[in-house]
Design a protein around this motif. Structure first.
Motif, PDB file in Angstrom:
ATOM      1  N   THR A 160       0.837  -1.217   0.000  1.00  0.00           N
ATOM      2  CA  THR A 160       0.000   0.000   0.000  1.00  0.00           C
ATOM      3  C   THR A 160       0.867   1.260   0.000  1.00  0.00           C
ATOM      4  N   VAL A 161       0.318   2.323  -0.649  1.00  0.00           N
ATOM      5  CA  VAL A 161       0.981   3.640  -0.610  1.00  0.00           C
ATOM      6  C   VAL A 161      -0.060   4.647  -0.125  1.00  0.00           C
ATOM      7  N   PRO A 162      -0.038   4.991   1.161  1.00  0.00           N
ATOM      8  CA  PRO A 162      -1.012   5.979   1.654  1.00  0.00           C
ATOM      9  C   PRO A 162      -0.513   7.409   1.386  1.00  0.00           C
ATOM     10  N   ASP A 163      -1.419   8.371   1.414  1.00  0.00           N
ATOM     11  CA  ASP A 163      -0.988   9.778   1.318  1.00  0.00           C
ATOM     12  C   ASP A 163      -1.672  10.604   2.401  1.00  0.00           C
ATOM     13  N   LYS A 164      -1.359  11.872   2.481  1.00  0.00           N
ATOM     14  CA  LYS A 164      -1.854  12.712   3.589  1.00  0.00           C
ATOM     15  C   LYS A 164      -3.339  13.021   3.476  1.00  0.00           C
ATOM     16  N   HIS A 165      -3.943  12.751   2.315  1.00  0.00           N
ATOM     17  CA  HIS A 165      -5.383  13.007   2.157  1.00  0.00           C
ATOM     18  C   HIS A 165      -6.223  11.780   2.506  1.00  0.00           C
ATOM     19  N   LYS A 166      -5.649  10.812   3.181  1.00  0.00           N
ATOM     20  CA  LYS A 166      -6.328   9.557   3.563  1.00  0.00           C
ATOM     21  C   LYS A 166      -6.735   8.750   2.338  1.00  0.00           C
ATOM     22  N   ASN A 167      -5.951   8.848   1.283  1.00  0.00           N
ATOM     23  CA  ASN A 167      -6.148   7.980   0.123  1.00  0.00           C
ATOM     24  C   ASN A 167      -5.072   6.902   0.180  1.00  0.00           C
ATOM     25  N   ILE A 168      -5.417   5.703  -0.297  1.00  0.00           N
ATOM     26  CA  ILE A 168      -4.354   4.701  -0.405  1.00  0.00           C
ATOM     27  C   ILE A 168      -4.355   4.078  -1.798  1.00  0.00           C
ATOM     28  N   ARG A 169      -3.148   3.836  -2.263  1.00  0.00           N
ATOM     29  CA  ARG A 169      -2.990   3.185  -3.569  1.00  0.00           C
ATOM     30  C   ARG A 169      -2.493   1.763  -3.291  1.00  0.00           C
ATOM     31  N   ILE A 170      -3.169   0.792  -3.920  1.00  0.00           N
ATOM     32  CA  ILE A 170      -2.845  -0.607  -3.637  1.00  0.00           C
ATOM     33  C   ILE A 170      -2.473  -1.299  -4.951  1.00  0.00           C
ATOM     34  N   ARG A 171      -1.394  -2.048  -4.924  1.00  0.00           N
ATOM     35  CA  ARG A 171      -0.983  -2.775  -6.131  1.00  0.00           C
ATOM     36  C   ARG A 171      -1.566  -4.177  -6.079  1.00  0.00           C
ATOM     37  N   VAL A 172      -2.331  -4.545  -7.093  1.00  0.00           N
ATOM     38  CA  VAL A 172      -2.939  -5.895  -7.124  1.00  0.00           C
ATOM     39  C   VAL A 172      -2.600  -6.554  -8.460  1.00  0.00           C
ATOM     40  N   GLU A 173      -2.553  -7.894  -8.451  1.00  0.00           N
ATOM     41  CA  GLU A 173      -2.122  -8.595  -9.659  1.00  0.00           C
ATOM     42  C   GLU A 173      -3.284  -8.847 -10.610  1.00  0.00           C
ATOM     43  N   GLN A 174      -4.482  -9.096 -10.062  1.00  0.00           N
ATOM     44  CA  GLN A 174      -5.622  -9.428 -10.930  1.00  0.00           C
ATOM     45  C   GLN A 174      -6.937  -8.868 -10.378  1.00  0.00           C
ATOM     46  N   THR A 175      -7.972  -8.914 -11.213  1.00  0.00           N
ATOM     47  CA  THR A 175      -9.260  -8.326 -10.849  1.00  0.00           C
ATOM     48  C   THR A 175      -9.832  -8.973  -9.587  1.00  0.00           C
ATOM     49  N   TYR A 176      -9.590 -10.262  -9.424  1.00  0.00           N
ATOM     50  CA  TYR A 176     -10.123 -10.981  -8.271  1.00  0.00           C
ATOM     51  C   TYR A 176      -9.644 -10.357  -6.966  1.00  0.00           C
ATOM     52  N   ASP A 177      -8.380  -9.895  -6.958  1.00  0.00           N
ATOM     53  CA  ASP A 177      -7.816  -9.289  -5.739  1.00  0.00           C
ATOM     54  C   ASP A 177      -8.603  -8.041  -5.333  1.00  0.00           C
ATOM     55  N   VAL A 178      -9.108  -7.322  -6.311  1.00  0.00           N
ATOM     56  CA  VAL A 178      -9.891  -6.108  -6.022  1.00  0.00           C
ATOM     57  C   VAL A 178     -11.151  -6.518  -5.254  1.00  0.00           C
ATOM     58  N   GLN A 179     -11.816  -7.554  -5.780  1.00  0.00           N
ATOM     59  CA  GLN A 179     -13.056  -8.031  -5.121  1.00  0.00           C
ATOM     60  C   GLN A 179     -12.762  -8.471  -3.683  1.00  0.00           C
ATOM     61  N   LYS A 180     -11.618  -9.154  -3.520  1.00  0.00           N
ATOM     62  CA  LYS A 180     -11.237  -9.671  -2.203  1.00  0.00           C
ATOM     63  C   LYS A 180     -11.038  -8.539  -1.188  1.00  0.00           C
ATOM     64  N   ILE A 181     -10.375  -7.483  -1.647  1.00  0.00           N
ATOM     65  CA  ILE A 181     -10.095  -6.338  -0.751  1.00  0.00           C
ATOM     66  C   ILE A 181     -11.406  -5.634  -0.377  1.00  0.00           C
ATOM     67  N   LEU A 182     -12.245  -5.390  -1.362  1.00  0.00           N
ATOM     68  CA  LEU A 182     -13.494  -4.662  -1.099  1.00  0.00           C
ATOM     69  C   LEU A 182     -14.399  -5.455  -0.159  1.00  0.00           C
ATOM     70  N   GLN A 183     -14.408  -6.784  -0.355  1.00  0.00           N
ATOM     71  CA  GLN A 183     -15.241  -7.636   0.502  1.00  0.00           C
ATOM     72  C   GLN A 183     -14.739  -7.570   1.946  1.00  0.00           C
ATOM     73  N   ALA A 184     -13.425  -7.638   2.120  1.00  0.00           N
ATOM     74  CA  ALA A 184     -12.842  -7.608   3.470  1.00  0.00           C
ATOM     75  C   ALA A 184     -13.176  -6.296   4.176  1.00  0.00           C
ATOM     76  N   ILE A 185     -13.144  -5.201   3.430  1.00  0.00           N
ATOM     77  CA  ILE A 185     -13.458  -3.874   4.013  1.00  0.00           C
ATOM     78  C   ILE A 185     -14.931  -3.854   4.441  1.00  0.00           C
TER      79      ILE A 185
END
Lengths: 315, 371
Positions: free
Chosen positions: A251-276
């Protein structure tokens, strides 16, 4: 002697030294006729030294540069008639109007130029009587591009054409450059804006510390060097960062409370959103995108393309 | 060399100049203002009249007559001072630098000498003066000369030694006629030097010259168009200065083929100097300072404003090493003294200088980035 070739520009083992400092270090590449070729690199990478050698402004320390089949160190007078140049930090005579400036350069080349057509191409129709000093930065650059075209050149060199312009002016210049591309001109573009290279270039060469470190189409460069997705979550809860890190993503967070996340495939996006969602944590918005040349450059060199990276915009 | 390119460049330079009103004002109006100011000062000096305060303690017809004679001989405009006031206090308070006091008994002493031939009879006229004033010594010298003349006249004998003036020049000239050629030479120097250094440094710094180096214009075209441009400005400026000088001061100056020759040599000499200077001036901000460093000593030492003979010997030697001195000398030789040989000598010297610095200037002018 002029040699017929499919290449507009051929650079072979070019080196340029200032004292002991190698600004350009043994580089080779070629630019096909009719293509838009972008030289992408941060300030001081060697872009301008290279382009000024090809434009016949500077002499190389060693190596050979051929432009339209002619040696640039020997055929300056023939070459200048066949190229158009927008130098870095272009400027013109302060008190001369747009039309007078174009007439002046047209007379230098001893050619009859369709000034109205040129003025239309760069969209300066309502500014023809305006003196150069009264033009905004974007208008000055558009005039500079028009000047570079007065002699209907076969190869056009644009050295950082949008540096220092605001986003609107930059887009207006890009419109003009897209018009050039449509006309089939060979364009050699140097830039440190990856959006510019991605939008305009057929081929991109990435230069760092005087060396070409990668070359290819923007798509190829991204495919080869940044085969992942970038998920950005904006205005996140404190818990979100923890959740994502627990899942093992970088993860790469910034001072505006945004985070950038590096993922390998679309499935990882679903996994992260579900966990949140499961943890009851919140974020305001998200986007998922393929990486761009900025990331490619970061990966290849470990340094930022520009001295100041744009922060992720908060919504 | 390409005439079409040179003329295109010339048009751009002239248009830029025409639209830069401040530069235009200083280029053309400044030398004219100098001529008007100095011309007026020195014109009035030619018919100079000094003010002189006189306190006549005698208050007789004789003393009044003598004061009138003195005023006439010394070109004085007399202001009478009340005999009752204290002379020293008056000079202190009224800020006059000299008060002439005619003593009581002046008429009686005069009668004693003239009617009774008593040659021991004399009077003392007192100068009450302020020694801190710069012009008081001149006034006193004029007064002394006038009084000596009156004394000589009263003796009734012809003077033994007389003086006669014989000028080596065919005609007599006024200061303004000496001054105008100097101002022409100086303003062309300033124009050519500043024009070259300012414009080239600014265009180089802004990157315009780098852009031009990717077009067919050559260094020779660029330099020739600059010389032509400076020559046109110099001719216009010279004509304006001459017109004003003729109209206002009715100058008597001889105009012949030497005038354009010296204008051209002046332009070449200082455009060349400017090109050499441009090589060493990196920023537009320091261009004016660099030009000033060359032009100021030149204009004051080379005899533009006054004859170098007024300067100490060492400075005269330095003056004769300066190129502007020979333009001044040449222009004056042709316009004032009508001496063709002297004009030719000066033209030869400034011509050699112009050729050398112009060639060096061409060599010093960077066109491509030669690194």
């Amino acid at each position: 002697m002029t040699r017929e070739t499919e290449y507009a520009i051929e650079v072979d083992r070019l080196t340029k030294r200032y004292g002991d400092f190698p600004a350009v270090n043994d580089i080779s590449f070629s630019v096909s006729k009719g293509e838009v070729f972008a030289f992408l690199g941060p300030n001081g990478a060697g872009k301008t030294s290279t382009v000024e050698i090809i434009e016949t402004i500077r002499m190389p320390t060693s190596g050979k540069v051929t432009l339209l089949g002619m040696d640039v160190t020997k055929k300056k007078h023939e070459i200048v008639h066949r190229i158009g140049v927008l130098p870095q930090a272009f400027s013109s005579f302060d008190r001369i109007t747009v039309r007078e400036t174009l007439q002046y350069y047209s007379r230098l080349f001893s050619v009859k130029t369709d000034l109205d057509g040129l003025i239309e191409l760069v969209n300066l129709g309502d500014k023809t009587k305006e003196q150069y000093k009264n033009l905004s930065g974007g208008l000055k650059q558009r005039l500079g591009i028009a000047i570079a075209l007065v002699n209907d050149p076969e190869v056009v060199f644009l050295d950082e054409p949008t540096t220092g312009l605001d986003p609107l002016a930059r887009h207006e210049v890009w419109e003009v450059l897209l018009g050039l591309k449509k006309k089939g001109k060979t364009v050699f573009l140097t830039t440190h804006y990856m959006e510019e290279a991605e939008l305009l270039a057929d081929t991109v060469a990435i230069i760092s510390k005087g060396k070409i470190i990668a070359m290819g189409s923007p798509g190829e460069l991204i495919e080869d060097n940044a085969n992942y997705l970038a998920l950005t979550l904006r205005s996140v809860d404190e818990k979100v960062l923890e959740i994502v890190q627990k899942l093992g993503f970088g993860t790469v967070p910034d001072k505006h409370k945004n985070i950038r996340i590096r993922v390998e495939q679309t499935y990882d996006v679903q996994k992260i959103l579900q966990a949140i969602k499961d943890a009851g944590a919140r974020y305001r918005s998200l986007d998922v995108r393929r990486p761009n040349l900025e990331e490619v450059f970061l990966k290849l060199t470990g340094e930022a393309l520009r001295e100041e990276l744009p922060e992720m915009e908060a919504e | 060399m390409n005439v079409r390119i040179i003329s295109a460049n010339l048009v751009v330079k002239l248009l830029s100049f025409y639209r830069e009103k401040t530069t235009m004002f200083f280029t053309f109006a400044f030398p004219i203002i100098l001529i008007l100011v100095f011309g007026t000062i020195f014109m009035s000096q030619d018919s100079m009249e000094y003010r002189l305060s006189v306190q006549d303690l005698d208050q007789t017809n004789s003393s009044a007559e003598s004061i009138k004679t003195l005023a006439k001989k010394g070109k004085f405009k007399i202001t009478s001072v009340d005999p009752a006031v204290d002379a020293v206090q008056y000079v202190r308070d009224s800020k006059v630098n000299l008060l002439l006091v005619v003593p009581r008994g002046y008429a009686a002493s005069l009668m004693q000498r003239i009617i009774f031939n008593d040659y021991s009879s004399s009077v003392t006229i007192t100068y009450v003066y302020d020694p801190s004033s710069s012009s008081v010594q001149t006034k006193m010298q004029i007064l002394n000369a006038a009084l000596a003349g009156i004394n000589q006249g009263m003796s009734g004998r012809a003077p033994f030694i007389r003086s006669a003036e014989k000028s080596i020049l065919t005609k007599k000239y006024r200061f303004i006629e000496f001054f105008v050629p100097g101002i022409i030479a100086m303003s062309i120097m300033t124009m050519s030097l500043f024009g070259t250094v300012d414009s080239d440094t600014e265009l180089r710094q802004k990157g315009v010259i780098r852009k031009l180096s990717t077009t067919p214009i050559t260094r020779t075209d660029w330099i020739l168009s600059n010389v032509l441009y400076q020559f046109i400005l110099a001719v216009i400026s010279t004509l304006a200065m001459l017109l004003v000088s003729y109209a206002v001061f009715d100058v008597n100056l001889h105009i012949d083929a030497w005038l354009p020759v010296f204008i051209l040599l002046d332009v070449f000499a200082f455009v060349g100097t400017g090109m050499i200077l441009t090589r060493f001036v990196k920023e537009a901000q320091s261009a004016a300072a660099a030009s000033n460093a060359i032009s100021y000593p030149m204009m004051f030492l080379a005899g533009s404003f006054f004859p170098i003979e007024l300067m100490p010997g060492l400075l005269q030697t330095i003056a004769k090493k300066l190129p502007l001195y020979y333009v001044n000398e040449g222009l004056r030789a042709s316009m004032v003294f009508e001496d063709n040989m002297a004009a030719l000598r000066s033209a030869a010297i400034i011509g050699v200088y112009a050729a050398v610095v112009f060639i060096l200037g061409i060599m010093a002018t960077k066109w491509e980035e030669n690194q």
